[in-house]
Design a protein around this motif. Structure first.
Motif, PDB file in Angstrom:
ATOM      1  N   CYS A   1       0.864  -1.173   0.000  1.00 20.13           N
ATOM      2  CA  CYS A   1       0.000   0.000   0.000  1.00 20.13           C
ATOM      3  C   CYS A   1       0.904   1.227   0.000  1.00 20.13           C
ATOM      4  O   CYS A   1       1.677   1.439   0.937  1.00 20.13           O
ATOM      5  CB  CYS A   1      -0.907  -0.013   1.230  1.00 20.13           C
ATOM      6  SG  CYS A   1      -2.117   1.323   1.276  1.00 20.13           S
TER       7      CYS A   1
ATOM      8  N   VAL B   1      -3.983   7.378   1.075  1.00 22.75           N
ATOM      9  CA  VAL B   1      -3.615   6.187   0.321  1.00 22.75           C
ATOM     10  C   VAL B   1      -3.455   6.615  -1.134  1.00 22.75           C
ATOM     11  O   VAL B   1      -4.308   7.310  -1.687  1.00 22.75           O
ATOM     12  CB  VAL B   1      -4.700   5.094   0.433  1.00 22.75           C
ATOM     13  CG1 VAL B   1      -4.440   3.955  -0.543  1.00 22.75           C
ATOM     14  CG2 VAL B   1      -4.802   4.584   1.864  1.00 22.75           C
TER      15      VAL B   1
ATOM     16  N   ASP C   1      -3.313   0.858  -3.431  1.00 17.77           N
ATOM     17  CA  ASP C   1      -3.305  -0.386  -2.666  1.00 17.77           C
ATOM     18  C   ASP C   1      -3.329  -1.539  -3.663  1.00 17.77           C
ATOM     19  O   ASP C   1      -4.223  -1.611  -4.506  1.00 17.77           O
ATOM     20  CB  ASP C   1      -4.504  -0.469  -1.725  1.00 17.77           C
ATOM     21  CG  ASP C   1      -4.496  -1.740  -0.912  1.00 17.77           C
ATOM     22  OD1 ASP C   1      -3.586  -1.915  -0.092  1.00 17.77           O
ATOM     23  OD2 ASP C   1      -5.384  -2.590  -1.134  1.00 17.77           O
TER      24      ASP C   1
ATOM     25  N   THR D   1       0.851  -6.693   5.092  1.00 19.68           N
ATOM     26  CA  THR D   1       1.042  -5.634   4.100  1.00 19.68           C
ATOM     27  C   THR D   1       2.370  -4.927   4.303  1.00 19.68           C
ATOM     28  O   THR D   1       2.831  -4.782   5.431  1.00 19.68           O
ATOM     29  CB  THR D   1      -0.095  -4.590   4.228  1.00 19.68           C
ATOM     30  OG1 THR D   1      -1.353  -5.243   4.121  1.00 19.68           O
ATOM     31  CG2 THR D   1       0.009  -3.496   3.172  1.00 19.68           C
TER      32      THR D   1
ATOM     33  N   TYR E   1       3.701  -1.213   3.767  1.00 21.32           N
ATOM     34  CA  TYR E   1       3.311   0.167   3.489  1.00 21.32           C
ATOM     35  C   TYR E   1       4.528   0.895   2.938  1.00 21.32           C
ATOM     36  O   TYR E   1       5.594   0.896   3.564  1.00 21.32           O
ATOM     37  CB  TYR E   1       2.787   0.851   4.763  1.00 21.32           C
ATOM     38  CG  TYR E   1       1.476   0.254   5.198  1.00 21.32           C
ATOM     39  CD1 TYR E   1       0.265   0.758   4.728  1.00 21.32           C
ATOM     40  CD2 TYR E   1       1.448  -0.850   6.037  1.00 21.32           C
ATOM     41  CE1 TYR E   1      -0.941   0.186   5.095  1.00 21.32           C
ATOM     42  CE2 TYR E   1       0.241  -1.433   6.414  1.00 21.32           C
ATOM     43  CZ  TYR E   1      -0.937  -0.910   5.941  1.00 21.32           C
ATOM     44  OH  TYR E   1      -2.138  -1.483   6.299  1.00 21.32           O
TER      45      TYR E   1
END
Length: 132
Positions: free
Chosen positions: A42, A77, A80, A109, A111
């Motif tokens: 993400c 964001v 994603d 995930t 990031y």
């Protein structure tokens, strides 16, 4: 009980400047694919790396579970990889398992920290008091 002031300080109060990725989004995604092959990612901007204020007992519990007393909040964001979060949404991660200069990894995930962000400390109760 968590106060509005505590949440406001977390989002908008002073913190320590933290460098993020300054190159292209595509290059950052490529780097993540090499370091974490196959792991969902993400890409986020306007992020806050949060060092959680925990007791020694809480820290021990997290360590035994392979978790860091840290989490990530992002105001925006960008992308994603699994479509869980739409562009321009905010996101708060679970506890981290690893962290590098440009990436914050949780169990599920990675990031990707696009642009500069901020590092802050906050109480566990404050950080986990807000939900999407």
């Amino acid at each position: 009980m968590v106060t509005l002031d505590e949440i406001s300080q977390l989002f908008y109060g002073a913190g320590e400047d933290a460098p993020g990725w300054q190159g292209s989004q595509e290059d950052l995604i490529s780097l993540a694919a090499k370091e974490f092959p196959g792991k969902p990612f993400c890409v986020v901007k306007q992020w806050i790396l949060i060092d959680l204020i925990v007791t020694a007992e809480e820290k021990d519990k997290l360590t035994k579970l392979g978790l860091l007393p840290a989490t990530l909040y992002a105001h925006e964001v960008v992308l994603d990889s699994q479509g869980r979060f739409q562009p321009n949404m905010w996101v708060r991660s679970n506890f981290g398992v690893s962290s590098t200069e440009y990436m914050f990894e949780t169990k599920s995930t990675v990031y990707l920290l696009l642009g500069d962000g901020v590092r802050k400390k906050a109480e566990l109760s404050t950080v986990f008091s807000f939900r999407a």
